[in-house]
Write a protein that holds these residues in place. Sequence first.
Motif, short mmCIF file in Angstrom:
data_model
loop_
_atom_site.label_atom_id
_atom_site.label_comp_id
_atom_site.label_asym_id
_atom_site.label_seq_id
_atom_site.Cartn_x
_atom_site.Cartn_y
_atom_site.Cartn_z
N ILE A 1 0.87 -1.17 0.00
CA ILE A 1 0.00 0.00 0.00
C ILE A 1 0.91 1.23 0.00
CG2 ILE A 1 -1.76 1.32 1.23
CD1 ILE A 1 -2.69 -1.35 2.47
N HIS A 2 0.85 2.00 -1.05
CA HIS A 2 1.63 3.23 -1.15
C HIS A 2 0.85 4.34 -0.47
CE1 HIS A 2 4.43 1.45 -4.08
NE2 HIS A 2 3.37 0.76 -4.44
N ALA A 3 1.54 5.25 0.22
CA ALA A 3 0.87 6.32 0.95
C ALA A 3 1.40 7.68 0.48
CB ALA A 3 1.08 6.17 2.45
N LEU A 4 0.47 8.62 0.39
CA LEU A 4 0.81 10.00 0.02
C LEU A 4 0.03 10.95 0.92
CD1 LEU A 4 0.66 10.31 -3.88
CD2 LEU A 4 2.62 10.74 -2.43
N GLN A 5 0.65 12.07 1.26
CA GLN A 5 -0.04 13.14 1.98
C GLN A 5 -0.54 14.12 0.92
OE1 GLN A 5 -0.29 13.33 5.45
NE2 GLN A 5 -1.68 15.03 5.15
N VAL A 6 -1.86 14.37 0.89
CA VAL A 6 -2.46 15.27 -0.10
C VAL A 6 -3.41 16.25 0.59
CG1 VAL A 6 -2.29 13.60 -2.00
CG2 VAL A 6 -4.35 13.66 -0.59
N LYS A 7 -3.86 17.23 -0.16
CA LYS A 7 -4.88 18.15 0.35
C LYS A 7 -6.20 17.40 0.52
CE LYS A 7 -3.11 22.32 -1.87
NZ LYS A 7 -3.45 23.44 -2.75
N SER A 8 -7.05 17.93 1.37
CA SER A 8 -8.37 17.36 1.57
C SER A 8 -9.31 17.77 0.43
CB SER A 8 -8.95 17.84 2.90
OG SER A 8 -10.29 17.46 3.03
N ALA A 9 -10.25 16.90 0.12
CA ALA A 9 -11.25 17.23 -0.89
C ALA A 9 -12.09 18.43 -0.47
CB ALA A 9 -12.16 16.01 -1.14
N LYS A 10 -12.19 18.66 0.82
CA LYS A 10 -12.99 19.78 1.33
C LYS A 10 -12.37 21.14 1.01
CE LYS A 10 -15.25 17.25 4.98
NZ LYS A 10 -14.85 15.88 4.99
N GLU A 11 -11.13 21.15 0.58
CA GLU A 11 -10.46 22.39 0.20
C GLU A 11 -10.81 22.83 -1.22
OE1 GLU A 11 -6.28 22.78 1.31
OE2 GLU A 11 -6.52 21.00 2.57
N PHE A 12 -11.57 22.02 -1.93
CA PHE A 12 -11.92 22.30 -3.33
C PHE A 12 -13.43 22.54 -3.43
CE2 PHE A 12 -7.97 20.10 -3.35
CZ PHE A 12 -7.26 20.60 -4.43
N LYS A 13 -13.81 23.48 -4.27
CA LYS A 13 -15.23 23.79 -4.43
C LYS A 13 -16.00 22.68 -5.12
CE LYS A 13 -15.11 28.75 -4.15
NZ LYS A 13 -15.84 29.04 -2.95
N GLU A 14 -15.31 21.95 -6.01
CA GLU A 14 -15.95 20.87 -6.76
C GLU A 14 -15.10 19.62 -6.67
OE1 GLU A 14 -16.85 21.95 -10.79
OE2 GLU A 14 -17.45 23.97 -10.21
N LEU A 15 -15.75 18.49 -6.57
CA LEU A 15 -15.04 17.22 -6.48
C LEU A 15 -14.21 16.95 -7.74
CD1 LEU A 15 -14.75 15.13 -4.29
CD2 LEU A 15 -16.69 13.91 -5.26
N ILE B 1 -4.89 13.61 -9.86
CA ILE B 1 -4.27 13.06 -11.07
C ILE B 1 -2.89 13.71 -11.27
CG2 ILE B 1 -4.41 12.97 -13.60
CD1 ILE B 1 -6.28 10.96 -12.36
N GLY B 2 -2.82 15.02 -11.10
CA GLY B 2 -1.54 15.71 -11.23
C GLY B 2 -0.51 15.24 -10.22
N VAL B 3 -0.93 15.08 -8.97
CA VAL B 3 -0.02 14.61 -7.92
C VAL B 3 0.46 13.19 -8.23
CG1 VAL B 3 0.11 13.92 -5.48
CG2 VAL B 3 -0.94 16.10 -6.11
N LEU B 4 -0.46 12.33 -8.66
CA LEU B 4 -0.09 10.94 -8.95
C LEU B 4 0.83 10.85 -10.17
CD1 LEU B 4 -3.51 9.19 -8.26
CD2 LEU B 4 -1.48 9.23 -6.79
N ARG B 5 0.59 11.68 -11.17
CA ARG B 5 1.48 11.70 -12.34
C ARG B 5 2.86 12.23 -11.96
NH1 ARG B 5 -2.74 14.17 -16.75
NH2 ARG B 5 -3.82 12.21 -17.22
N MET B 6 2.89 13.30 -11.18
CA MET B 6 4.15 13.90 -10.78
C MET B 6 5.00 12.92 -9.96
SD MET B 6 4.77 17.48 -8.75
CE MET B 6 4.04 16.88 -7.25
N ASN B 7 4.37 12.10 -9.16
CA ASN B 7 5.08 11.10 -8.36
C ASN B 7 5.30 9.79 -9.11
OD1 ASN B 7 5.55 12.07 -5.45
ND2 ASN B 7 3.50 12.83 -5.94
N ARG B 8 4.89 9.77 -10.37
CA ARG B 8 5.06 8.61 -11.26
C ARG B 8 4.33 7.37 -10.76
NH1 ARG B 8 8.52 10.36 -15.06
NH2 ARG B 8 10.10 11.86 -14.47
N TYR B 9 3.19 7.60 -10.06
CA TYR B 9 2.34 6.50 -9.63
C TYR B 9 1.43 6.06 -10.77
CZ TYR B 9 3.65 6.98 -4.70
OH TYR B 9 4.31 7.00 -3.51
#
Length: 129
Positions: free
Chosen positions: A94-108, A116-124
């Motif tokens: 199980i790979h783990a990443l620290q990310v922002k919460s969905a509640k910080e965004f106006k739309e899901l 998607i950007g974070v996962l691409r940047m980390n080459r996941y």
Amino acid sequence: MIQKFIHLGEGFNDLYELLELAKSNQSRIHMLLRLDSVYDSIERSSIVVILQPASPGKMMPLYLCLEGIPQPEKKPSERYRLFDQVASDLNKPIHALQVKSAKEFKELELYYQYLIGVLRMNRYIPPLQ
């Protein structure tokens, strides 16, 4: 290749569906992922099963139970234990990443684009083709 989040929910039934998807698609599993986030001092985890595209498809599905689990190091939970057990049964880390919460965004949908950007940047996940 298109990557697309498929939101299942936060409850036990949603988790059981996610776990069954992982078990029944063992040969397609790309990665098992835990996304940790903090919002208003509440630490939560999302769990994700990323599958390889179906043949001959070009969509990589990312099945997600969003922020429904307390972070396991802070507060052990049955839901995370079940996810960890499936990972062990499938012999997948199980790979783990620290990310922002969905509640910080106006739309899901904006949150999914961020992930998607974070996962691409980390080459996941592979880059857009």
